[in-house]
Design a protein around this motif. Structure first.
Motif, PDB file in Angstrom:
ATOM      1  N   CYS A  36       0.813  -1.219   0.000  1.00  0.00           N
ATOM      2  CA  CYS A  36       0.000   0.000   0.000  1.00  0.00           C
ATOM      3  C   CYS A  36       0.847   1.270   0.000  1.00  0.00           C
TER       4      CYS A  36
ATOM      5  N   ARG B  79      -9.855   2.285   6.068  1.00  0.00           N
ATOM      6  CA  ARG B  79     -10.466   2.024   4.769  1.00  0.00           C
ATOM      7  C   ARG B  79      -9.933   0.698   4.231  1.00  0.00           C
ATOM      8  N   ALA B  80     -10.805  -0.106   3.671  1.00  0.00           N
ATOM      9  CA  ALA B  80     -10.381  -1.369   3.067  1.00  0.00           C
ATOM     10  C   ALA B  80      -9.626  -1.086   1.774  1.00  0.00           C
ATOM     11  N   VAL B  81      -8.570  -1.848   1.564  1.00  0.00           N
ATOM     12  CA  VAL B  81      -7.752  -1.741   0.358  1.00  0.00           C
ATOM     13  C   VAL B  81      -7.678  -3.120  -0.267  1.00  0.00           C
ATOM     14  N   THR B  82      -7.898  -3.203  -1.573  1.00  0.00           N
ATOM     15  CA  THR B  82      -7.761  -4.468  -2.283  1.00  0.00           C
ATOM     16  C   THR B  82      -6.327  -4.590  -2.770  1.00  0.00           C
ATOM     17  N   LEU B  83      -5.652  -5.647  -2.339  1.00  0.00           N
ATOM     18  CA  LEU B  83      -4.259  -5.875  -2.697  1.00  0.00           C
ATOM     19  C   LEU B  83      -4.157  -6.529  -4.074  1.00  0.00           C
TER      20      LEU B  83
ATOM     21  N   GLN C  21      -6.373  -4.173  10.676  1.00  0.00           N
ATOM     22  CA  GLN C  21      -5.839  -5.537  10.593  1.00  0.00           C
ATOM     23  C   GLN C  21      -4.318  -5.527  10.681  1.00  0.00           C
TER      24      GLN C  21
ATOM     25  N   THR D  92      -6.970  -9.982  -2.292  1.00  0.00           N
ATOM     26  CA  THR D  92      -7.430  -9.968  -0.904  1.00  0.00           C
ATOM     27  C   THR D  92      -7.601  -8.524  -0.436  1.00  0.00           C
ATOM     28  N   GLU D  93      -8.394  -8.362   0.607  1.00  0.00           N
ATOM     29  CA  GLU D  93      -8.587  -7.043   1.199  1.00  0.00           C
ATOM     30  C   GLU D  93      -7.869  -6.962   2.523  1.00  0.00           C
ATOM     31  N   SER D  94      -7.416  -5.768   2.832  1.00  0.00           N
ATOM     32  CA  SER D  94      -6.768  -5.511   4.114  1.00  0.00           C
ATOM     33  C   SER D  94      -7.122  -4.090   4.528  1.00  0.00           C
ATOM     34  N   ASP D  95      -6.838  -3.759   5.759  1.00  0.00           N
ATOM     35  CA  ASP D  95      -6.987  -2.391   6.229  1.00  0.00           C
ATOM     36  C   ASP D  95      -6.006  -2.157   7.380  1.00  0.00           C
TER      37      ASP D  95
END
Length: 194
Positions: A28, A66-70, A80, A74-77
């Motif tokens: 990110c 905010r959720a981020v799509t890698l 997490q 997959t999603e991460s924030d």
């Protein structure tokens, strides 16, 4: 002391701050904390304290992640990510990013509006966000040269209450008009080159 902590971890075969940042943060925040994604902040060059404080705001729930799509889908924030790190690992990552040079993002901006933003910043923000928000040693996020989309999102979070502010900042922020915020945004995006 903290640099020695990183060396101790490396000597015992555990990850260094750089290795942790590469594994956990780079997708990110980019190489050496220089984000290539306009809605994700660059963090390389922030002070160690600023990095640790920002991470703690997620841990305490003072900021909404905010959720981020890698790239792998997959999603991460940030919540997490922070939960996955020990206090020692947070320190190691903070030390690593603090050792990087800040590199302002080059973006188009309105110079006249940036000059107006400089006047507003001087009256409302300069006591804490030194030199147009460009001083890492102020132990706050560097604003000068940060991505426009990211800063606009943070302003929106302040406006809708999903991000907490210190009481003294909130008192000043609440006196800003939408036009004032737009001018401040142009100042920060200009990286002081107006």
């Amino acid at each position: 002391m903290l640099l020695a902590t990183g060396a101790v971890y490396a000597a015992h075969g555990a990850e260094t701050g750089e290795e942790l940042a590469e594994r956990v943060c780079r997708d990110c925040h980019g190489e050496r904390g220089q984000s290539e994604t306009p809605d994700i902040p660059s963090i390389g060059g922030f002070s160690e304290y600023a990095i640790m404080d920002l991470l703690e705001t997620y841990r305490l729930g003072f900021r909404e992640a905010r959720a981020v799509t890698l790239e792998d889908g997959t999603e991460s924030d940030m919540e997490q990510i922070v939960e996955s790190l020990s206090e020692e690992e947070v320190e190691m990552v903070a030390v690593y990013y603090a050792a990087q040079a800040w590199q302002p993002q080059r973006q188009p901006f309105d110079a006249d509006l940036a000059r107006r933003g400089a006047q507003i910043h001087s009256r409302k923000c300069a006591k804490c966000h030194l030199k147009g928000g460009s001083v890492a040693e102020a132990d706050l996020a560097i604003l000068s040269g940060q991505w426009r989309d990211y800063l606009a999102g943070e302003f929106a979070d302040f406006d809708n209450g999903t991000r907490r502010m210190a009481v003294k900042m909130k008192r000043k922020y609440d006196t800003l008009s939408d036009a004032d915020k737009e001018a401040l945004l142009e100042l920060y995006v200009s990286a002081g080159n107006y």
